[in-house]
Design a protein around this motif. Structure first.
Motif, PDB file in Angstrom:
ATOM      1  N   UNK A   1      36.723  72.830  40.465  1.00  0.00           N
ATOM      2  CA  UNK A   1      37.209  72.375  41.676  1.00  0.00           C
ATOM      3  C   UNK A   1      36.094  71.127  41.846  1.00  0.00           C
ATOM      4  N   UNK A   2      34.701  71.595  41.185  1.00  0.00           N
ATOM      5  CA  UNK A   2      34.474  69.998  40.767  1.00  0.00           C
ATOM      6  C   UNK A   2      34.449  68.662  40.509  1.00  0.00           C
ATOM      7  N   UNK A   3      35.573  68.943  39.049  1.00  0.00           N
ATOM      8  CA  UNK A   3      36.600  68.403  38.485  1.00  0.00           C
ATOM      9  C   UNK A   3      37.876  67.696  39.807  1.00  0.00           C
ATOM     10  N   UNK A   4      38.571  68.537  40.532  1.00  0.00           N
ATOM     11  CA  UNK A   4      39.370  68.055  41.299  1.00  0.00           C
ATOM     12  C   UNK A   4      38.720  67.912  43.040  1.00  0.00           C
TER      13      UNK A   4
ATOM     14  N   UNK B   1      41.976  62.143  47.043  1.00  0.00           N
ATOM     15  CA  UNK B   1      41.764  60.242  45.417  1.00  0.00           C
ATOM     16  C   UNK B   1      42.537  60.882  44.070  1.00  0.00           C
ATOM     17  N   UNK B   2      41.832  61.977  43.814  1.00  0.00           N
ATOM     18  CA  UNK B   2      41.148  62.692  42.290  1.00  0.00           C
ATOM     19  C   UNK B   2      42.594  62.923  42.366  1.00  0.00           C
ATOM     20  N   UNK B   3      43.301  64.127  43.421  1.00  0.00           N
ATOM     21  CA  UNK B   3      45.179  64.065  42.966  1.00  0.00           C
ATOM     22  C   UNK B   3      45.914  62.911  43.270  1.00  0.00           C
ATOM     23  N   UNK B   4      45.776  61.317  43.668  1.00  0.00           N
ATOM     24  CA  UNK B   4      46.063  60.239  43.211  1.00  0.00           C
ATOM     25  C   UNK B   4      46.061  59.860  41.911  1.00  0.00           C
TER      26      UNK B   4
ATOM     27  N   UNK C   1      37.291  56.167  33.905  1.00  0.00           N
ATOM     28  CA  UNK C   1      37.082  56.416  35.275  1.00  0.00           C
ATOM     29  C   UNK C   1      35.860  57.769  36.003  1.00  0.00           C
ATOM     30  N   UNK C   2      34.780  57.098  36.699  1.00  0.00           N
ATOM     31  CA  UNK C   2      34.146  58.121  36.900  1.00  0.00           C
ATOM     32  C   UNK C   2      34.412  58.571  38.509  1.00  0.00           C
ATOM     33  N   UNK C   3      34.955  59.912  38.080  1.00  0.00           N
ATOM     34  CA  UNK C   3      35.653  60.671  39.554  1.00  0.00           C
ATOM     35  C   UNK C   3      34.971  61.328  40.249  1.00  0.00           C
ATOM     36  N   UNK C   4      33.588  62.228  40.271  1.00  0.00           N
ATOM     37  CA  UNK C   4      32.660  63.373  40.498  1.00  0.00           C
ATOM     38  C   UNK C   4      32.427  63.085  41.476  1.00  0.00           C
ATOM     39  N   UNK C   5      32.922  63.509  42.748  1.00  0.00           N
ATOM     40  CA  UNK C   5      32.648  63.484  44.466  1.00  0.00           C
ATOM     41  C   UNK C   5      33.010  62.596  45.235  1.00  0.00           C
ATOM     42  N   UNK C   6      34.545  62.515  44.098  1.00  0.00           N
ATOM     43  CA  UNK C   6      35.519  62.296  44.833  1.00  0.00           C
ATOM     44  C   UNK C   6      36.449  62.424  45.624  1.00  0.00           C
ATOM     45  N   UNK C   7      36.930  62.464  47.122  1.00  0.00           N
ATOM     46  CA  UNK C   7      37.729  63.584  47.923  1.00  0.00           C
ATOM     47  C   UNK C   7      38.577  63.789  47.189  1.00  0.00           C
ATOM     48  N   UNK C   8      39.235  65.059  47.242  1.00  0.00           N
ATOM     49  CA  UNK C   8      40.642  65.977  46.483  1.00  0.00           C
ATOM     50  C   UNK C   8      41.367  65.238  46.355  1.00  0.00           C
TER      51      UNK C   8
ATOM     52  N   UNK D   1      45.655  71.300  51.442  1.00  0.00           N
ATOM     53  CA  UNK D   1      46.483  70.025  51.619  1.00  0.00           C
ATOM     54  C   UNK D   1      45.476  68.614  51.062  1.00  0.00           C
ATOM     55  N   UNK D   2      44.867  68.391  51.031  1.00  0.00           N
ATOM     56  CA  UNK D   2      43.547  67.449  50.371  1.00  0.00           C
ATOM     57  C   UNK D   2      43.698  67.619  48.425  1.00  0.00           C
ATOM     58  N   UNK D   3      43.855  68.431  48.250  1.00  0.00           N
ATOM     59  CA  UNK D   3      44.459  68.716  46.820  1.00  0.00           C
ATOM     60  C   UNK D   3      45.887  68.373  46.231  1.00  0.00           C
ATOM     61  N   UNK D   4      46.312  68.449  47.394  1.00  0.00           N
ATOM     62  CA  UNK D   4      47.554  67.922  47.573  1.00  0.00           C
ATOM     63  C   UNK D   4      48.119  66.642  47.623  1.00  0.00           C
ATOM     64  N   UNK D   5      47.039  66.371  47.423  1.00  0.00           N
ATOM     65  CA  UNK D   5      46.994  64.146  47.367  1.00  0.00           C
ATOM     66  C   UNK D   5      46.910  64.201  49.511  1.00  0.00           C
TER      67      UNK D   5
END
Lengths: 267, 360, 290
Positions: free
Chosen positions: A50-53, A82-85, A73-80, C177-181
């Motif tokens: 979860x921390x990664x995503x 953005x990480x997914x993108x 690229x540093x990605x901790x504490x980004x909203x999910x 939903x957020x995890x799916x971008x």
């Protein structure tokens, strides 16, 4: 050595500003690998994923120390989202599909970065190629799927987001061994055909080490052991406590204590 | 009491009697004494205008305290508080008009009406929670106000019911000064009842229900009973405030009990600070005085008279802004600010309170 | 016959307003009690655009529609966004406060007098005779049409539109939903925009039909029982709920007591809360969300 695709460095996560869930976890994942994270309940496996995503505000959790680096690229504490993108997609342990959407809608909802309609259709065909069963279930509602079908749909909808790194939480949870075996083979196929790197979190070491190239063992929020598949499967503690193979003679309590003492050295 | 932290540095309780005492240190006793003396002396110095303001504050304080019991402690949200005030006011008004009942009968009657309505308002809470409960109280507010309006039109008091100043033992209760003491007594009494309720079994049960209903039930707390009790007590208090309002203003009309009044009461407990009686009092003071502050500020502007017609709208807008500011930036309300100042001086020269179980 | 027409018109008004409550609740689990004020703001915006685009009624209406959509998005971006992750109740109270603020501002800007945007636009509002002996004013007829179109469009959008599916997904499980971008803020802002837009269309048509005063807020508040009776997270429910509330209101005015008109919706609301709190078509587990 090439720089890893994903590296987690001395990560620390605190829930509700009070409870430290993981403390100082470090891992690294090379492109194209399948990496397994093993451990019992509450070891911090899911929290690591979860921390990664990424966390949402409602989770009330934060990475307080350490770094997560993805492709430099540093990605901790980004909203999910953005990480997914960026290319990391999580298949969560529970509530992994939208229960009131049909299978087709579940596959349509994810946001895929800049994709033309043709690409989207291609992607869809690809998904039905990996999971032909889903094609028959297109109009079925997500909540009505069986556990195995649901897991397929969850992985499939993750693939819609065009991940470079797929994180899967407890693939085998509540599923019959034959279904798990089938899903694992699909993962191997996905890696082979799409070149996607995969991190799986498992309680069941036997299942995970079957396909993983490398593994980490977590306990109480720390990495206590890591190594490639050969090292882990042959490691005495793993054999005994995760694979359930005893070396023949009956063990007594002192040996367990011995293990508890020895594992501190790994941390 | 809820605050575990001693109020003065170097003060630690050494017995249970101390824990139960209402005032804990000599400084507290002294400041309470000074405060009471000031309160009692106030009407002898203040002008009629300030006296009226103080009386409004007392009335609002009774209503806000009762809502704080219900929402801030028992966790049952009500958007229909004005309906209960209306019920009290109309009970007093109707009894006076129909059978010329004296004040020492109408006030208890208002309390009974409030209690009965409390059961009705509370019944949905046995099935509904949060949002849906708030909505059901909102709907009940409209129904109570409708019944009041119906009475007004059917009996031909379409502009409202006028009530003459009540007489007790030949003594006419009339004028700001007398009402100041009456309302002060009622407000202080309400506060005392609230304080004592909250440190008894009832208060603990309410707080348990507020934090987690299922757990509270598992601990053997009768959820339904205590929820209804919260509604009954709170509604009875609100109805009494409504009846007092009717006598103080010598006038009852449905127009006075709009939805906006309900929102004002909710605003009092939010702005004051949820889960604190002091918060209810501070909120009552703030919300009551706020429109007058706005008016005073507006009148300072050049050619003030031209804005006079807009005053009502400015009040509305400013009130909305203040409410939003508190909700977004200071959810703990005025009490939160007050506590921070208190801790600052208590801990001086240190900056932070040591947090129990802090990391490292 | 006239009674039937009245019921249809009133129900359409309620339905068009109620879908705004449903949209926001369904997507973000927030009850927007400022909806009535936002609706009224829509009709005041039309009043303003009518005077600045005088002579081009179509342009004025289009501008007002765009403006109201923008207002909804701005409300989310500058206010409600800060309340995500807070208790649902705090968010509701924030909308209440927003309503009060808007009410004050609208009186400050446009005064509390009755106004007629229809005249400003140069529209007349002739009554149309219907077969069967009923009569309906032009704008009331347009309102019924607008309601039908809005619901058709919303059903289509939520069923087949990609962002519509995303809105439903976000409503079911925001984290997944957020995890799916999916950008939750974008989805919520869209919901607020659409909700304000549909509310404003209702407000504009009502004000074109019967003028514009600040009592319009009450209509917005009375549409809320319609949404809840049908089920707060169901569009079809809002339609049915509006029909029930509209019919009950018209019939009670006709046969019992005109004063009842402001209470009947709330009486039905209470009855519904007692019997079936999640509404006719709502999802049952919503009840436990606090």
């Amino acid at each position: 050595m090439t720089p890893p695709l994903l590296s987690v460095d001395k990560l620390e996560v605190v829930y509700n500003r009070a409870i430290t869930a993981i403390q100082g976890i470090s891992l690294s994942v090379q492109t194209g690998q399948i990496v397994a994270i093993l451990g019992t309940n509450g070891a911090g496996k899911s929290t690591t994923l979860r921390a990664i995503s990424g966390f949402l505000g409602i989770d009330d959790a934060r990475v307080t120390e350490g770094a997560v680096t993805f492709k430099g690229q540093r990605i901790e504490n980004r909203p999910p989202n953005e990480v997914t993108r960026l290319g990391i997609v999580l298949v969560p342990e529970r509530e992994k599909v939208f229960p009131n959407l049909t299978v087709a809608e579940n596959l349509a909802a994810p946001f895929a970065p800049s994709m033309s309609n043709a690409e989207r259709r291609e992607r869809e065909d690809l998904i039905y190629h990996f999971f032909p069963r889903l094609a028959d279930l297109r109009t079925r509602t997500g909540g009505l799927l069986s556990g195995g079908e649901r897991q397929m749909l969850a992985v499939a909808s993750g693939l819609v987001c065009k991940p470079e790194l797929l994180l899967i939480d407890e693939l085998s949870l509540g599923l019959a061994p034959v279904v798990v075996e089938d899903l694992m083979q699909r993962l191997l196929q996905i890696r082979k055909e799409l070149g996607i790197t995969i991190v799986i979190v498992e309680q069941s070491a036997a299942v995970a080490l079957e396909i993983a190239d490398y593994g980490y063992v977590l306990e109480n929020g720390r990495v206590v052991l890591d190594g490639d598949r050969e090292r882990l499967t042959s490691h005495g503690d793993i054999q005994e406590f995760y694979l359930g193979q005893s070396s023949g003679d009956r063990r007594n309590y002192r040996d367990v204590k011995q293990y508890r003492r020895s594992r501190r050295w790994y941390g | 009491m809820s605050d575990r932290m001693p109020r003065a540095s170097g003060y630690f309780r050494t017995g249970y009697a101390q824990e139960m005492a209402l005032t804990k240190t000599r400084l507290e006793r002294a400041s309470l004494f000074v405060f009471v003396v000031l309160l009692l002396a106030f009407p002898y110095f203040a002008s009629a205008f300030y006296l009226d303001l103080a009386n409004q504050v007392f009335l609002a304080a009774i209503g806000a305290l009762s809502l704080m019991l219900l929402t801030g402690y028992a966790g049952q949200v009500s958007l229909g508080h004005a309906g209960l005030l209306a019920a009290g006011a109309f009970t007093a008004g109707i009894l006076y008009k129909e059978i010329n009942a004296p004040i020492y009968l109408t006030i208890p009657a208002a309390a009974v009406t409030g209690a009965v309505l409390g059961v009705i308002f509370g019944l949905p809470s046995l099935r509904l929670r949060g949002l849906y409960l708030a909505v059901s109280t909102l709907a009940l507010h409209f129904i109570v106000v409708y019944l009041g309006g119906e009475y007004e039109t059917k009996r031909g008091f379409s502009t409202g019911i006028t009530i003459d100043a009540p007489v007790i033992a030949g003594f006419r209760l009339y004028g700001g000064k007398i009402w100041y003491f009456i309302l002060l007594t009622f407000a202080a009494g309400t506060l005392l009842i609230c304080v004592n309720l909250l440190r008894s079994r009832t208060g603990r049960a309410w707080r348990a229900i507020h934090s987690h209903e299922t757990v509270a039930e598992a601990l053997g707390i009768s959820i339904a009973g205590y929820k209804l009790l919260a509604f009954v007590i709170s509604s009875a208090m609100a109805a009494v405030a409504g009846a007092l309002f009717a006598y103080y203003r010598s006038f009852v009309s449905v127009e006075a009990f709009s939805l906006f009044l309900s929102i004002q009461y909710v605003a009092m407990i939010i702005i004051g600070g949820m889960g604190s009686l002091l918060g209810a009092l501070l909120g009552a003071v703030f919300v009551t005085l706020f429109p007058y502050l706005i008016e005073a500020a507006l009148m300072k502007l050049p050619n003030a008279q031209s804005y006079a017609g807009l005053l009502f709208a400015v009040n509305y807008a400013a009130f909305g802004v203040v409410m939003i500011l508190f909700l977004v930036f200071e959810p703990q309300g005025l009490v939160g600010i007050w506590r921070r100042i208190q801790t600052y001086f208590l801990l001086w020269p240190f900056k932070h309170k040591p947090v129990a179980g802090a990391r490292k | 016959m006239q009674l039937f027409v009245n019921i249809i018109v009133l129900s359409s008004i309620y339905a068009l307003i109620a879908c705004g409550y449903v949209l926001i609740y369904r997507v973000s689990r927030v009850l927007n009690l400022a909806h009535g004020e936002l609706m009224m703001l829509g009709s005041y915006l039309l009043l303003t655009t009518a005077s600045s685009f005088s002579g081009h009624p179509a342009a004025a209406i289009a501008a007002a529609v765009v403006l109201s959509l923008t207002v909804g998005v701005l409300v989310y971006v500058f206010l409600m966004r800060k309340m995500t992750g807070e208790m649902a109740l705090a968010a509701v109270l924030t909308t209440v406060a927003l309503g009060i603020l808007l009410r004050g501002l609208m009186v400050l800007i446009w005064s509390a007098q009755q106004q007629y945007p229809g005249q400003a636009l140069g529209f007349s509002n002739p009554a149309i005779a219907l077969p069967g002996g009923g009569r309906i004013s032009t704008f009331a007829a347009l309102l019924v049409l607008a309601t039908a179109l809005t619901y058709a469009a919303l059903f289509f959008f939520l069923r087949f539109g990609r962002w519509g599916v995303r809105m439903r997904a976000a409503g079911q499980n925001p984290l997944l939903a957020a995890q799916r971008g999916i950008n939750l803020h974008a989805v919520y802002a869209l919901a607020w925009g659409l909700s304000t837009l549909t509310g404003s269309i209702a407000g504009m048509l009502i004000s074109l039909d019967s003028g514009l005063t600040n009592t319009m807020v009450i209509i917005g508040l009375k549409a809320f029982p319609a949404a809840l009776v049908g089920g707060l997270d169901s569009l079809a429910g809002a339609l049915v709920g509006a029909l029930i509330i509209g019919a009950a209101e018209v019939l009670s005015i006709q046969y019992i007591d005109p004063l009842l008109s402001d209470v009947v919706p709330f009486l039905i609301l209470i009855a519904m809360l007692v019997v079936r709190p999640w509404g006719l078509f709502g999802t049952r587990e919503e009840l436990d969300r606090v």
